[in-house]
Design an enzyme around this catalytic site. Sequence first.
Site, PDB file in Angstrom:
ATOM      1  N   LYS A 286     -23.263   2.605  -0.274  1.00  0.00           N
ATOM      2  CA  LYS A 286     -21.781   2.894   0.331  1.00  0.00           C
ATOM      3  C   LYS A 286     -21.767   2.492   2.040  1.00  0.00           C
ATOM      4  CE  LYS A 286     -21.706   6.976  -2.893  1.00  0.00           C
ATOM      5  NZ  LYS A 286     -22.203   8.442  -2.770  1.00  0.00           N
TER       6      LYS A 286
ATOM      7  N   GLN B 224     -24.314  13.831   0.676  1.00  0.00           N
ATOM      8  CA  GLN B 224     -24.706  12.958  -0.620  1.00  0.00           C
ATOM      9  C   GLN B 224     -25.471  14.336  -1.386  1.00  0.00           C
ATOM     10  OE1 GLN B 224     -24.268   9.875  -1.771  1.00  0.00           O
ATOM     11  NE2 GLN B 224     -25.220  10.897  -3.607  1.00  0.00           N
TER      12      GLN B 224
ATOM     13  N   ASP C  24     -14.686  12.994  -0.508  1.00  0.00           N
ATOM     14  CA  ASP C  24     -15.388  12.956  -1.789  1.00  0.00           C
ATOM     15  C   ASP C  24     -14.602  13.735  -2.876  1.00  0.00           C
ATOM     16  OD1 ASP C  24     -17.692  11.782  -2.503  1.00  0.00           O
ATOM     17  OD2 ASP C  24     -19.018  13.370  -1.505  1.00  0.00           O
TER      18      ASP C  24
END
Length: 302
Positions: free
Chosen positions: A54, A98, A121
């Site tokens: 990413k 994450q 997200d």
Amino acid sequence: MALDNLIDGRAIADQIHEETRGHISALKEKSGPPGLAFVRVGEDPASRVYVAMKEKACNRLGAHSQTHILKEDTTEKELLKLIGELNAAPSVHGILVQAPLPEQINEATVFASVSPNKDVDGFHPLNVGKLLLGDSDGFSPCTPAGIHELLIRSNIQISGAEVVILGRGNIVGKPMTAILCQKQDSANATVSLCHSRTRNLKEHCLRANILIAAMGVPEFVKADMVKPGAVVIDVGVNRIADPTSKNGHRLVGDVDFSAVQPIAGKITPNPGGVGPMTIAMLLRNTVRAAIKATGQDLNTLN
Ligand code: NAP
């Protein structure tokens, strides 16, 4: 003879990246580059790979990134303090924590602590609620939003289609249901959300015009579960033992690809289907967050 029914996620993700690159250059001139902060706790091997991929994509398109790597024994309080600082930093437009997080940290508490305006997200309860309500002002979670784009850009008829989703996880199955059931031209599907307690799972699958597998069960979807001509989307990422490979394992999806491909109308390869779209949507969300921060109209993206 090779079958020409693949949905090329890498090519579609590249199209989206090019659009995002254009938005990033425009933003740089107007208000400065979008900034994305990654937070990783511990050294989970898959998380290391995901964050690195990413970050690379972020930098390739000209956005700024910063990565915070915290020790495995970090407390929830310490992590929340860092998120508070990132929430307050004007150069940070998006924050990605994450998962999975170590067991001493409550994931839901952490996701809810990210500012909803920086929640690229799409896991904050406010954004989850907006998604369900069909309010396009929020952030959609990247994997289901990426699958939606794959379907749209592959000219697949969603409106009126029977969609069967396997897996009711918070990251894929549930938000995918929310996206595809909206009263919108690009949605309007009849969605069945299946899980481990579903009766007659195979019968549900055989009804599907679009079958989306997001369970985390290696090669679960077999040829006799797919209606001929159906669109099959394989979200699963599963590590299985493979003594013939160098590191002793390989990755497979939730679909038995070689058996299902000849029956499917269209099918995502795995890898090369859903995965690249997740990253493309993350960067798209980051640009949206940066546009939001300047108070500009989000419709400039559409
Ligand atoms: P999750 O939260 O663990 O959910 C799994 C779901 O599958 C659950 O609803 C579970 O049912 C259901 N399930 C498990 N075994 C089943 C069975 N035998 N029959 C019917 N349903 C079954 O998983 P997730 O986070 O949504 O992830 C799903 C998969 O997608 C994983 O392989 C993950 O690695 C992958 N993934 C890929 C990407 C990407 O970018 N490519 C992104 C995210 C996730 P119950 O609810 O009844 O337990």
